[in-house]
Design an enzyme around this catalytic site. Structure first.
Site, PDB file in Angstrom:
ATOM      1  N   HIS A 275       1.124  -8.403  -7.042  1.00  0.00           N
ATOM      2  CA  HIS A 275       2.274  -7.520  -7.157  1.00  0.00           C
ATOM      3  C   HIS A 275       3.051  -7.853  -8.421  1.00  0.00           C
ATOM      4  O   HIS A 275       3.113  -9.012  -8.837  1.00  0.00           O
ATOM      5  CB  HIS A 275       3.203  -7.687  -5.949  1.00  0.00           C
ATOM      6  CG  HIS A 275       2.685  -7.054  -4.699  1.00  0.00           C
ATOM      7  ND1 HIS A 275       2.738  -7.663  -3.475  1.00  0.00           N
ATOM      8  CD2 HIS A 275       2.105  -5.854  -4.484  1.00  0.00           C
ATOM      9  CE1 HIS A 275       2.211  -6.873  -2.554  1.00  0.00           C
ATOM     10  NE2 HIS A 275       1.820  -5.767  -3.142  1.00  0.00           N
ATOM     11  N   GLY A 276       3.671  -6.822  -9.001  1.00  0.00           N
ATOM     12  CA  GLY A 276       4.534  -7.050 -10.151  1.00  0.00           C
ATOM     13  C   GLY A 276       3.796  -6.922 -11.477  1.00  0.00           C
ATOM     14  O   GLY A 276       2.667  -6.444 -11.548  1.00  0.00           O
TER      15      GLY A 276
ATOM     16  N   SER B  41      -0.906  -2.787 -10.848  1.00  0.00           N
ATOM     17  CA  SER B  41      -0.157  -2.222 -11.985  1.00  0.00           C
ATOM     18  C   SER B  41      -0.600  -2.780 -13.329  1.00  0.00           C
ATOM     19  O   SER B  41      -0.677  -2.043 -14.312  1.00  0.00           O
ATOM     20  CB  SER B  41       1.346  -2.464 -11.803  1.00  0.00           C
ATOM     21  OG  SER B  41       1.916  -1.492 -10.954  1.00  0.00           O
TER      22      SER B  41
ATOM     23  N   HIS C 146      -3.837  -3.037  -3.607  1.00  0.00           N
ATOM     24  CA  HIS C 146      -2.421  -3.231  -3.889  1.00  0.00           C
ATOM     25  C   HIS C 146      -2.274  -4.079  -5.147  1.00  0.00           C
ATOM     26  O   HIS C 146      -3.169  -4.836  -5.507  1.00  0.00           O
ATOM     27  CB  HIS C 146      -1.732  -3.970  -2.737  1.00  0.00           C
ATOM     28  CG  HIS C 146      -1.488  -3.124  -1.534  1.00  0.00           C
ATOM     29  ND1 HIS C 146      -0.229  -2.702  -1.159  1.00  0.00           N
ATOM     30  CD2 HIS C 146      -2.339  -2.608  -0.610  1.00  0.00           C
ATOM     31  CE1 HIS C 146      -0.316  -1.979  -0.061  1.00  0.00           C
ATOM     32  NE2 HIS C 146      -1.586  -1.908   0.293  1.00  0.00           N
ATOM     33  N   GLY C 147      -1.127  -3.969  -5.788  1.00  0.00           N
ATOM     34  CA  GLY C 147      -0.826  -4.845  -6.915  1.00  0.00           C
ATOM     35  C   GLY C 147      -1.693  -4.610  -8.126  1.00  0.00           C
ATOM     36  O   GLY C 147      -2.021  -5.546  -8.848  1.00  0.00           O
TER      37      GLY C 147
ATOM     38  N   ASN D  30      -2.208   1.446  -5.058  1.00  0.00           N
ATOM     39  CA  ASN D  30      -0.749   1.470  -5.083  1.00  0.00           C
ATOM     40  C   ASN D  30      -0.226   1.218  -6.489  1.00  0.00           C
ATOM     41  O   ASN D  30      -0.652   0.265  -7.147  1.00  0.00           O
ATOM     42  CB  ASN D  30      -0.189   0.406  -4.138  1.00  0.00           C
ATOM     43  CG  ASN D  30      -0.341   0.774  -2.681  1.00  0.00           C
ATOM     44  OD1 ASN D  30      -1.325   1.386  -2.277  1.00  0.00           O
ATOM     45  ND2 ASN D  30       0.634   0.399  -1.878  1.00  0.00           N
TER      46      ASN D  30
ATOM     47  N   ASP E  82       5.109   1.626   3.066  1.00  0.00           N
ATOM     48  CA  ASP E  82       4.398   0.582   2.324  1.00  0.00           C
ATOM     49  C   ASP E  82       4.854  -0.798   2.802  1.00  0.00           C
ATOM     50  O   ASP E  82       6.051  -1.092   2.819  1.00  0.00           O
ATOM     51  CB  ASP E  82       4.692   0.757   0.836  1.00  0.00           C
ATOM     52  CG  ASP E  82       3.922  -0.198  -0.044  1.00  0.00           C
ATOM     53  OD1 ASP E  82       2.806  -0.605   0.345  1.00  0.00           O
ATOM     54  OD2 ASP E  82       4.433  -0.542  -1.137  1.00  0.00           O
ATOM     55  N   HIS E  83       3.923  -1.632   3.203  1.00  0.00           N
ATOM     56  CA  HIS E  83       4.209  -3.020   3.592  1.00  0.00           C
ATOM     57  C   HIS E  83       5.259  -3.137   4.698  1.00  0.00           C
ATOM     58  O   HIS E  83       6.236  -3.893   4.570  1.00  0.00           O
ATOM     59  CB  HIS E  83       4.629  -3.856   2.378  1.00  0.00           C
ATOM     60  CG  HIS E  83       3.506  -4.194   1.456  1.00  0.00           C
ATOM     61  ND1 HIS E  83       2.561  -5.148   1.762  1.00  0.00           N
ATOM     62  CD2 HIS E  83       3.170  -3.679   0.254  1.00  0.00           C
ATOM     63  CE1 HIS E  83       1.688  -5.209   0.757  1.00  0.00           C
ATOM     64  NE2 HIS E  83       2.029  -4.317  -0.151  1.00  0.00           N
TER      65      HIS E  83
END
Length: 286
Positions: free
Chosen positions: A178-179, A211, A208-209, A230, A80-81
């Site tokens: 992210h986060g 959450s 991505h990101g 992700n 990842d990344h």
């Protein structure tokens, strides 16, 4: 069964579901995720960030590979990344079946150049490649980095990027971070932009990101063609919040006493994501 991500996501792209990519940073988390994904008969991507790989060491990946071969569901092991060519090479040498090279902060042509270099290397040994175009935001200053300002993916640029690099899937920027979002922040995905990108490229799309985004938005993004999502912060928050609770008992010290409840809390979140992405039961398609 162990496979590369190109093979894994091709089925998701055809049948309009998303495969969860769960980040793991210790073996107990990995075991729990394999248990729940096999229970729900869902494909899974085990994602490991370079920071996580540095923490665990490469030897743990060997155990993940062995367990994945024995699994009843399709599994890809994904870097990842990856920030540079050297990190990607280490992942390939370690046995990852898929790698990401993140050149999203580079100028467009430089992003194409580094991504094509990785593709040429990885494809030679049947390892799939994820690129990223546009920038993911950052919701907090902890964990994976992000950009202070989201640079949304341009559909025309996405078409050129995929054609010139040969990537197997593309991470796009449509408004995620992210986060964990701070209280009071209401994230919004640009779903019309997702439609335009999906029409412009044929490879599977990656989010991505995601959450902290509302379930309704994530579910809609899957219906519109996102094939990999992700998840890192959500499962780690569940795992370690439960660990803090367990450790209130000052007498406990054995991992086999502390960790089972943490794994169960993480599995509950993972199960929700698997169903949200419409991945449950889809292992039967492989």
């Amino acid at each position: 069964m162990l496979m590369n991500m190109k093979e894994l996501l091709a089925v998701a792209n055809e049948h309009y579901f998303a495969v969860p990519a769960f980040n793991v940073s210790d073996y107990s988390m990995f075991r729990g995720l394999m248990e729940i994904t096999e229970e729900l008969n869902a494909p899974i991507i085990i994602a490991i960030h370079p920071d996580e790989l540095k923490h665990t060491g490469t030897d743990m990946v060997k155990a993940i590979i062995e367990r994945s071969y024995k699994s009843t569901v399709p599994v890809a092991i994904h870097l990842d990344h990856g920030a540079n060519y050297e990190q990607v090479l280490l992942a390939i040498q370690t046995g990852f079946t898929s790698v990401m090279i993140d050149g999203s902060s580079l100028p467009f042509e430089e992003n194409i150049a580094i991504c094509k270099k990785v593709v040429d290397t990885a494809h030679a040994v049947n390892v799939s490649v994820e690129g990223e175009l546009g920038t993911i935001g950052t919701a907090d200053t902890y964990g994976e980095a992000g950009s202070a300002v989201i640079k949304y993916t341009d559909p025309a640029d996405a078409a050129k990027f995929v054609a010139e690099t040969g990537v197997d899937c593309l991470a796009i920027a449509i408004g995620t971070c992210h986060g964990i979002y701070p209280e009071g922040v209401d994230p919004k995905l640009q779903l019309d932009l997702l439609n335009d990108i999906k029409a412009a490229v044929s490879v599977p799309l990656v989010l991505h990101g995601g959450s902290s985004n509302p379930d309704s938005e994530i579910a809609e993004s899957v219906k519109r063609g996102v094939n990999k999502i992700n998840i890192s912060s959500d499962i780690k928050v569940a795992y370690f919040n439960k660990m803090r609770e367990v450790l209130q008992d000052k007498k406990v010290r054995e991992p086999n006493v502390i960790q089972p409840a943490c794994i169960d809390a993480m599995k509950e979140v993972a199960a929700h994501k698997i169903r949200l992405f419409m991945a449950d039961g889809k292992a039967s398609l492989y």
